[in-house]
Design an enzyme around this catalytic site. Structure first.
Site, short mmCIF file in Angstrom:
data_model
loop_
_atom_site.label_atom_id
_atom_site.label_comp_id
_atom_site.label_asym_id
_atom_site.label_seq_id
_atom_site.Cartn_x
_atom_site.Cartn_y
_atom_site.Cartn_z
N SER A 73 31.60 97.13 48.73
CA SER A 73 31.89 97.40 50.09
C SER A 73 31.95 96.06 50.67
CB SER A 73 30.94 98.51 50.83
OG SER A 73 31.45 98.83 52.05
N ASP A 108 35.27 103.79 49.54
CA ASP A 108 34.00 102.74 49.65
C ASP A 108 32.97 103.09 47.96
OD1 ASP A 108 31.20 101.87 49.73
OD2 ASP A 108 31.63 101.64 52.01
#
Length: 285
Positions: free
Chosen positions: A43, A166
């Site tokens: 991320s 993510d």
């Protein structure tokens, strides 16, 4: 007898605005001339490490403490316009391309021999995708967008025809991956207190929404708390053995994944910068 040559890696697990902590760690590494054989980014950690590999000291700090307060960067307006609370195209294209306000030094990034792995979650089947450095090109930072697409807050990001979410819902703390790849000195940047387990209740409602269209990814999100907690516990055991060094804040300074204050960001950055004191002795041991 010659000293054993260790293979070194650094992992930045992301965490939205909390990962200004990682920005502080990495700026200190640049100042101290600390390099790693391989970087693993999850991320926001993938963005931090891109600047680190490009040797752009202070770049991440500017994104967190200046650009992040722009309406185009994150908030209700990009969510309404683009179905993304965090405007990934603004962050990773508009600002970061060669003609952007603060471009990635791609030439330095490309020439740096440091390996790079970016973690994402396949939205269709929930599997973990480990992108390598070869999938990053001039003015093409799509894999960072994929790794940073927070479920529900962002639409999945499509790379090579596959939608991704993510990386934090698939392999949030990729210590085992680093070990499997052969690294025996691993610096792990966490953006939560190491002694406070992640709780499931924050993920229940988003997982329910996500499961309507992506049930396998929804299942990964629902169980992220356990995946994360198990990985941190494993890292703590390895820390006792001298293989891993965990750097984590003692306080979140009022920050969360998607909420921030300027004061909190500055405090958290300084915490990361100070925590990096421990890296050089660890790598030299």
């Amino acid at each position: 007898m010659t000293q054993q040559q260790h293979r070194t890696a650094i992992i930045d697990v992301g965490g939205g605005f909390r990962d200004v902590f990682g920005a502080g760690v990495l700026d200190r590494c640049l100042e101290d001339g600390i390099e790693f054989d391989h970087c693993y980014g999850v991320s926001a950690g993938s963005a931090n490490l891109t600047s680190f590999i490009a040797r752009q000291h202070g770049r991440n700090h500017k994104f967190y403490t200046e650009y992040a307060f722009r309406k185009e960067y994150a908030g209700i307006e990009p969510f309404i316009k683009y179905h993304n609370f965090a405007n990934l195209d603004y962050v990773y294209t508009t600002l970061s391309n060669h003609d952007g306000e603060y471009p990635v030094d791609y030439e330095t990034f490309e020439k740096n021999p440091t390996g790079f792995t970016v973690v994402a979650c396949n939205a269709d089947d929930g599997s973990t995708k480990y992108f390598d450095k070869s999938r990053i090109h001039y003015d093409d930072f799509d894999i960072m967008k994929a790794s940073s697409a927070v479920p529900v807050a962002c639409a999945p990001y499509v790379v090579d025809g596959v939608p991704y979410y993510d990386g934090g819902i698939a392999d949030p703390v990729p210590v085992k991956k680093a070990l499997e790849d052969g690294y025996d000195r691993i610096v792990l940047i966490l953006t939560r207190q190491v002694d406070i387990p992640r709780e499931q209740h924050h993920d229940v409602a988003p997982a329910r929404i996500l499961s309507r269209h992506h049930p396998q990814a929804g299942e990964r999100l629902l169980n992220r708390y356990k995946t994360y907690n198990d990985a941190v516990e494993y890292a703590q055991k390895l820390e006792q053995e001298g293989t891993v060094l965990i750097l984590a804040p003692d306080d979140l300074c009022g920050l969360s994944t998607l909420s921030k204050s300027f004061e909190g960001l500055e405090q958290m950055y300084r915490k990361g910068y100070a925590a990096a004191d421990r890296i050089k002795p660890f790598l030299e041991n």
